[in-house]
Design a protein around this motif. Sequence first.
Motif, PDB file in Angstrom:
ATOM      1  N   PHE A 125     111.712  29.093  66.506  1.00 26.75           N
ATOM      2  CA  PHE A 125     112.905  29.176  67.358  1.00 26.75           C
ATOM      3  C   PHE A 125     112.542  29.384  68.822  1.00 26.75           C
ATOM      4  O   PHE A 125     111.429  29.821  69.146  1.00 26.75           O
ATOM      5  N   LYS A 126     113.483  29.063  69.679  1.00 20.72           N
ATOM      6  CA  LYS A 126     113.326  29.308  71.117  1.00 20.72           C
ATOM      7  C   LYS A 126     114.478  30.222  71.546  1.00 20.72           C
ATOM      8  O   LYS A 126     115.637  29.943  71.235  1.00 20.72           O
ATOM      9  N   ALA A 127     114.124  31.297  72.239  1.00 24.90           N
ATOM     10  CA  ALA A 127     115.168  32.208  72.722  1.00 24.90           C
ATOM     11  C   ALA A 127     115.839  31.599  73.950  1.00 24.90           C
ATOM     12  O   ALA A 127     115.167  31.029  74.804  1.00 24.90           O
TER      13      ALA A 127
ATOM     14  N   TRP B 245     120.064  31.460  70.649  1.00 26.79           N
ATOM     15  CA  TRP B 245     118.771  30.976  70.156  1.00 26.79           C
ATOM     16  C   TRP B 245     118.929  29.515  69.760  1.00 26.79           C
ATOM     17  O   TRP B 245     120.016  29.061  69.441  1.00 26.79           O
TER      18      TRP B 245
END
Lengths: 417, 91
Positions: free
Chosen positions: B17-19, B57
């Motif tokens: 995931f990417k914040a 996210w």
Amino acid sequence: MKNKYSIFSLIKNAFSYHENWEKAWKDPEPKKEYEAIIVGGGGHGLATAYYLAKKHNIKNIAVVEKGWIGGGNTGRNTTIIRSNYLWDASAGLYDHALKIWEGLSQELNYNVMFSQRGVMNLAHNLQDVRDLKRRTHANRLNGIDAVYLNTEEVKKFCPIINTSQDIRYPVLGGTLQRRAGTARHDAVAWGYARGADEMGVDIIQNCEVKGIKRNGDTVEGIETTKGFIKTKKIGVVAAGHSSVIANMAGLKLPLESKPLQALVSEPVKPVIDTVVMSNAVHAYVSQSDKGELVIGAGTDDYVSYSQKGSHDIVEGTLNAILELYPIFSRMRMLRQWGGIVDICPDASPIISKTSIKGLYFNCGWGTGGFKATPGSGDLFAHTIANDEPHKLNAAFNINRFVSGDLVDEHGAAAVAH
Amino acid sequence: MFLINCPFCGEREQSEFKAGGEAHIVRPKQPTELSDDEWAEYLFMRKNIKGVQFERWNHIHGCRKWFNMVRDTSNDQIKAVYKMGEKPPVK
């Protein structure tokens, strides 16, 4: 200085088996009121108190620290010091610090083990080469030493680097700042603490700030776990927790706090006598005096105060380290840790007054605050004492996020932020 | 490292995931009307909470969809996950 450290004091104390050294700083209870209070007993905070007392003749100062001095990011960084920043404002700020570093051990009568072993930054693609050459020229125009090295020169300066052109990110060249290097991070906090204590600064540990008392737009003091302390000037140097303190005063800062990890290996014989950083693959390495490899990783992308960080970040860094230094392939890692760094949108710090009278912030140093410790303390002390910034930190005011006059060092500095 | 329960794919490692930062920051309806202060507030100023925080996210190595999360930033414990446009399930 009443207890000057020297060969003579060492011999004198040897006769009593080194059992009678005086404490380097006292452990006082807070007074009811101070002329100025510094929140945060890291390197920057202690340096601020030191220069306030030394250069601005404010003696009635307290440094309040929620844990122990130097126990936060001061003791968690990879101790790299350099000043090869692209923009004029940054170059002025960081080179001011570097110049103080060069005489700091003598000034403090405390060996901070400042070692000008050079910092080399690698280029791995054509854009890196162009960027690093541009930065070298910009540095020279600002009077900062910088040279560009080709692949052979990189190999000559640091023979253990794999300069094969067949790897995923081959070394195409690099820059070198010879005046750059490392210092012993704990000693910086201890040296400034001892110097500040000598001039009457109260260093109060295990004292957490719980609130900031205001009367309208003026500060009146701080609520702490050791009670209320009155003051007219509060300098906040709380690194990753700057937003927490700002929220107590009803302020919002342009900061995000994220984990930044580092790790050290088992100690080995001297193998790398410089600091090598790589922006593109995000890996940097040096060797401590104990022989451990000191390796810095990147930041995680989420906000966290947990001082942990994710495993994949360390894995990515070690992949890069192993490709650049195959010699380390069987090295075992001894310790890994995280620190919480406060990052500004433009990756430059804030050393500034605020909209509240008597409240000053020194924050946003992100991943690279250690190198600036002496300069940061000096300029923040000037800002607090005069209620005006010094010309070297004028560009680093908090209003730049309103005016748009940012100091955008993202990726433009020697390493990615 | 922690596990995230993607509302579309189920439980996956956080490294997928990417914040995307603080959630529920509303884009200005009339950008031309904004003062410099209001722009600074919208673009740069963040709560950066130590404690329970609302964030966005993106499952970039999975379904590539955005969603919201309630997470305690002091210990990285996830309190809730919910889709974009939904009301936060906890206060």
